[in-house]
Design a protein around this motif. Sequence first.
Motif, PDB file in Angstrom:
ATOM      1  N   SER A   1     -11.529 -42.035  13.482  1.00 36.84           N
ATOM      2  CA  SER A   1     -11.447 -43.223  14.325  1.00 36.84           C
ATOM      3  C   SER A   1     -10.000 -43.505  14.655  1.00 36.84           C
ATOM      4  O   SER A   1      -9.082 -42.892  14.115  1.00 36.84           O
ATOM      5  CB  SER A   1     -12.076 -44.428  13.621  1.00 36.84           C
ATOM      6  OG  SER A   1     -11.288 -44.804  12.498  1.00 36.84           O
ATOM      7  N   ALA A   2      -9.763 -44.470  15.541  1.00 32.82           N
ATOM      8  CA  ALA A   2      -8.407 -44.808  15.974  1.00 32.82           C
ATOM      9  C   ALA A   2      -7.767 -45.854  15.076  1.00 32.82           C
ATOM     10  O   ALA A   2      -6.840 -46.551  15.468  1.00 32.82           O
ATOM     11  CB  ALA A   2      -8.431 -45.309  17.410  1.00 32.82           C
ATOM     12  N   GLU A   3      -8.225 -45.967  13.855  1.00 27.71           N
ATOM     13  CA  GLU A   3      -7.681 -46.965  12.942  1.00 27.71           C
ATOM     14  C   GLU A   3      -6.535 -46.386  12.120  1.00 27.71           C
ATOM     15  O   GLU A   3      -6.355 -45.182  12.029  1.00 27.71           O
ATOM     16  CB  GLU A   3      -8.782 -47.467  11.997  1.00 27.71           C
ATOM     17  CG  GLU A   3      -9.967 -48.096  12.734  1.00 27.71           C
ATOM     18  CD  GLU A   3     -11.103 -48.409  11.784  1.00 27.71           C
ATOM     19  OE1 GLU A   3     -10.969 -48.053  10.592  1.00 27.71           O
ATOM     20  OE2 GLU A   3     -12.102 -48.982  12.220  1.00 27.71           O
ATOM     21  N   ASP A   4      -5.804 -47.281  11.492  1.00 27.79           N
ATOM     22  CA  ASP A   4      -4.785 -46.912  10.504  1.00 27.79           C
ATOM     23  C   ASP A   4      -3.668 -46.049  11.062  1.00 27.79           C
ATOM     24  O   ASP A   4      -3.141 -45.182  10.376  1.00 27.79           O
ATOM     25  CB  ASP A   4      -5.418 -46.193   9.307  1.00 27.79           C
ATOM     26  CG  ASP A   4      -6.447 -47.051   8.610  1.00 27.79           C
ATOM     27  OD1 ASP A   4      -6.269 -48.280   8.632  1.00 27.79           O
ATOM     28  OD2 ASP A   4      -7.415 -46.488   8.072  1.00 27.79           O
ATOM     29  N   VAL A   5      -3.293 -46.239  12.344  1.00 25.92           N
ATOM     30  CA  VAL A   5      -2.150 -45.502  12.862  1.00 25.92           C
ATOM     31  C   VAL A   5      -0.881 -46.070  12.260  1.00 25.92           C
ATOM     32  O   VAL A   5      -0.815 -47.226  11.860  1.00 25.92           O
ATOM     33  CB  VAL A   5      -2.084 -45.586  14.405  1.00 25.92           C
ATOM     34  CG1 VAL A   5      -3.231 -44.815  15.008  1.00 25.92           C
ATOM     35  CG2 VAL A   5      -2.108 -47.021  14.901  1.00 25.92           C
ATOM     36  N   GLU A   6       0.139 -45.277  12.195  1.00 23.33           N
ATOM     37  CA  GLU A   6       1.346 -45.632  11.458  1.00 23.33           C
ATOM     38  C   GLU A   6       2.300 -46.475  12.302  1.00 23.33           C
ATOM     39  O   GLU A   6       2.480 -46.230  13.491  1.00 23.33           O
ATOM     40  CB  GLU A   6       2.043 -44.353  11.007  1.00 23.33           C
ATOM     41  CG  GLU A   6       3.248 -44.593  10.151  1.00 23.33           C
ATOM     42  CD  GLU A   6       3.824 -43.279   9.673  1.00 23.33           C
ATOM     43  OE1 GLU A   6       4.948 -43.313   9.129  1.00 23.33           O
ATOM     44  OE2 GLU A   6       3.175 -42.245   9.859  1.00 23.33           O
ATOM     45  N   VAL A   7       2.894 -47.451  11.690  1.00 17.86           N
ATOM     46  CA  VAL A   7       3.881 -48.293  12.343  1.00 17.86           C
ATOM     47  C   VAL A   7       5.211 -48.097  11.637  1.00 17.86           C
ATOM     48  O   VAL A   7       5.290 -48.268  10.420  1.00 17.86           O
ATOM     49  CB  VAL A   7       3.468 -49.786  12.296  1.00 17.86           C
ATOM     50  CG1 VAL A   7       4.526 -50.649  12.961  1.00 17.86           C
ATOM     51  CG2 VAL A   7       2.113 -49.992  12.932  1.00 17.86           C
ATOM     52  N   PRO A   8       6.277 -47.692  12.364  1.00 17.49           N
ATOM     53  CA  PRO A   8       7.570 -47.466  11.714  1.00 17.49           C
ATOM     54  C   PRO A   8       8.037 -48.711  10.975  1.00 17.49           C
ATOM     55  O   PRO A   8       7.949 -49.827  11.484  1.00 17.49           O
ATOM     56  CB  PRO A   8       8.497 -47.124  12.888  1.00 17.49           C
ATOM     57  CG  PRO A   8       7.592 -46.629  13.958  1.00 17.49           C
ATOM     58  CD  PRO A   8       6.325 -47.400  13.799  1.00 17.49           C
ATOM     59  N   GLY A   9       8.544 -48.521   9.769  1.00 18.12           N
ATOM     60  CA  GLY A   9       9.073 -49.637   9.009  1.00 18.12           C
ATOM     61  C   GLY A   9       8.057 -50.284   8.105  1.00 18.12           C
ATOM     62  O   GLY A   9       8.409 -51.107   7.266  1.00 18.12           O
ATOM     63  N   SER A  10       6.765 -49.933   8.280  1.00 19.52           N
ATOM     64  CA  SER A  10       5.755 -50.511   7.408  1.00 19.52           C
ATOM     65  C   SER A  10       5.702 -49.744   6.109  1.00 19.52           C
ATOM     66  O   SER A  10       6.261 -48.677   5.964  1.00 19.52           O
ATOM     67  CB  SER A  10       4.386 -50.467   8.100  1.00 19.52           C
ATOM     68  OG  SER A  10       3.948 -49.135   8.197  1.00 19.52           O
ATOM     69  N   ALA A  11       4.982 -50.292   5.128  1.00 25.80           N
ATOM     70  CA  ALA A  11       4.848 -49.598   3.849  1.00 25.80           C
ATOM     71  C   ALA A  11       4.159 -48.262   4.023  1.00 25.80           C
ATOM     72  O   ALA A  11       4.334 -47.337   3.250  1.00 25.80           O
ATOM     73  CB  ALA A  11       4.055 -50.474   2.871  1.00 25.80           C
ATOM     74  N   GLN A  12       3.360 -48.168   5.098  1.00 21.90           N
ATOM     75  CA  GLN A  12       2.607 -46.961   5.357  1.00 21.90           C
ATOM     76  C   GLN A  12       3.481 -45.821   5.844  1.00 21.90           C
ATOM     77  O   GLN A  12       3.138 -44.658   5.709  1.00 21.90           O
ATOM     78  CB  GLN A  12       1.567 -47.311   6.427  1.00 21.90           C
ATOM     79  CG  GLN A  12       0.504 -46.273   6.648  1.00 21.90           C
ATOM     80  CD  GLN A  12      -0.475 -46.771   7.706  1.00 21.90           C
ATOM     81  OE1 GLN A  12      -0.152 -47.638   8.503  1.00 21.90           O
ATOM     82  NE2 GLN A  12      -1.651 -46.212   7.712  1.00 21.90           N
ATOM     83  N   SER A  13       4.645 -46.141   6.438  1.00 22.12           N
ATOM     84  CA  SER A  13       5.462 -45.141   7.102  1.00 22.12           C
ATOM     85  C   SER A  13       6.083 -44.148   6.145  1.00 22.12           C
ATOM     86  O   SER A  13       6.565 -43.115   6.545  1.00 22.12           O
ATOM     87  CB  SER A  13       6.580 -45.818   7.902  1.00 22.12           C
ATOM     88  OG  SER A  13       7.456 -46.506   7.041  1.00 22.12           O
ATOM     89  N   GLY A  14       6.072 -44.437   4.859  1.00 20.02           N
ATOM     90  CA  GLY A  14       6.638 -43.490   3.914  1.00 20.02           C
ATOM     91  C   GLY A  14       5.695 -42.388   3.514  1.00 20.02           C
ATOM     92  O   GLY A  14       6.067 -41.486   2.804  1.00 20.02           O
ATOM     93  N   SER A  15       4.431 -42.499   3.955  1.00 25.03           N
ATOM     94  CA  SER A  15       3.466 -41.462   3.576  1.00 25.03           C
ATOM     95  C   SER A  15       3.026 -40.700   4.796  1.00 25.03           C
ATOM     96  O   SER A  15       3.150 -41.159   5.932  1.00 25.03           O
ATOM     97  CB  SER A  15       2.247 -42.110   2.918  1.00 25.03           C
ATOM     98  OG  SER A  15       1.630 -43.015   3.818  1.00 25.03           O
ATOM     99  N   ALA A  16       2.496 -39.525   4.580  1.00 20.19           N
ATOM    100  CA  ALA A  16       2.045 -38.669   5.687  1.00 20.19           C
ATOM    101  C   ALA A  16       0.613 -39.036   6.020  1.00 20.19           C
ATOM    102  O   ALA A  16      -0.336 -38.441   5.540  1.00 20.19           O
ATOM    103  CB  ALA A  16       2.153 -37.202   5.302  1.00 20.19           C
ATOM    104  N   VAL A  17       0.432 -40.091   6.836  1.00 17.70           N
ATOM    105  CA  VAL A  17      -0.897 -40.549   7.203  1.00 17.70           C
ATOM    106  C   VAL A  17      -1.533 -39.504   8.110  1.00 17.70           C
ATOM    107  O   VAL A  17      -0.925 -39.024   9.055  1.00 17.70           O
ATOM    108  CB  VAL A  17      -0.818 -41.910   7.936  1.00 17.70           C
ATOM    109  CG1 VAL A  17      -2.203 -42.374   8.337  1.00 17.70           C
ATOM    110  CG2 VAL A  17      -0.157 -42.938   7.036  1.00 17.70           C
ATOM    111  N   GLY A  18      -2.796 -39.204   7.836  1.00 13.14           N
ATOM    112  CA  GLY A  18      -3.513 -38.284   8.698  1.00 13.14           C
ATOM    113  C   GLY A  18      -2.984 -36.872   8.639  1.00 13.14           C
ATOM    114  O   GLY A  18      -3.052 -36.151   9.616  1.00 13.14           O
ATOM    115  N   ALA A  19      -2.419 -36.445   7.511  1.00 11.23           N
ATOM    116  CA  ALA A  19      -1.837 -35.113   7.450  1.00 11.23           C
ATOM    117  C   ALA A  19      -2.890 -34.025   7.427  1.00 11.23           C
ATOM    118  O   ALA A  19      -2.603 -32.878   7.707  1.00 11.23           O
ATOM    119  CB  ALA A  19      -0.954 -34.997   6.194  1.00 11.23           C
TER     120      ALA A  19
END
Length: 331
Positions: free
Chosen positions: A311-329
Amino acid sequence: MTRADAMAAVRNPLAFIAARWTPTPRTVQRAALAALVMSVVIVVTGGAVRLTGSGLGCPTWPKCTDDSLTATSEMGVHGVIEFGNRMLTYVLCAAVGWAIIAARSEKPYRRSLTRLGWAQFWIVMSNAVLGGIVVLVGLNPYTVAAHFLLSSALIAVATVMWQRTREGDSAPRPLVGKAVQQLVWFLVTASALLIAVGTVVTGAGPHAGDSSEVERMPLDWENVTKLHAVLAWIVVTLTFALWFVLKAVDAPKGPLNRTRDLFLILLAQGVIGYVQYFTDLPEILVGLHMLGSAVTWIAVLRVLLALRERSAEDVEVPGSAQSGSAVGAGV
């Protein structure tokens, strides 16, 4: 542009562009597709260099001759063909660069797409160096085979990136059961082996890439060709079986349609392969078979990628806590 802007552009040009340009999703998809198309074009033109006997049209590297960066009139058509293929590498770099810039500039930012773009860039650079080594060692068949296999790796990464531009970054959700997934992985493995053995057929066969005495792999070409044909039939059989299994489990249309497309491509590739074998390998058919190899590989990977959805959810936003991980690798 202010002095601060100029300094920012020099320090991080991709971030500078991303801050001032937001491509549409269709633009990002087109950029990824352009990189994929060019990765196939470079395979076909590389085949044309070999099939026209122009492999040593430029006898050295990175220059075309010891005294000239470009082909000279004395080198004739072979020099033009070989140098032209070298120049297409820059077009490929431009296409990959556009894909990287578009992926980096998309909002919200998707690190996985940018990484796939950079992976293509480093494969292109590595293959350019390997291509130079191929020339310097006089078209040694093992280096020629490695050159083609690295091009196939580039096609694989470009195919994955093109697919990923059309879906989100959430965790993949399987559309079929584990048994079907395993069958497809058998298909992918057999297809990769088919391509690898195809390079051995080339390395042992008559089209050495130059009119001079070029080393060949010390193998019986007829036997290697028969092994290649057996592997091709295994891939066709696995594809045919997969289609019936998908029908039996009432799989979604995506995997079914891509399996059907792969089967039709395999049939066309098989016809070309047998015709070229029984007509003493005319150059035009060998070139078409190389194009078919690239298209077949893309079709196989598209079957694999059709087994899940994101799905189109959980895309990465620079500077967020999520940006340090390889989302959707994952694939």
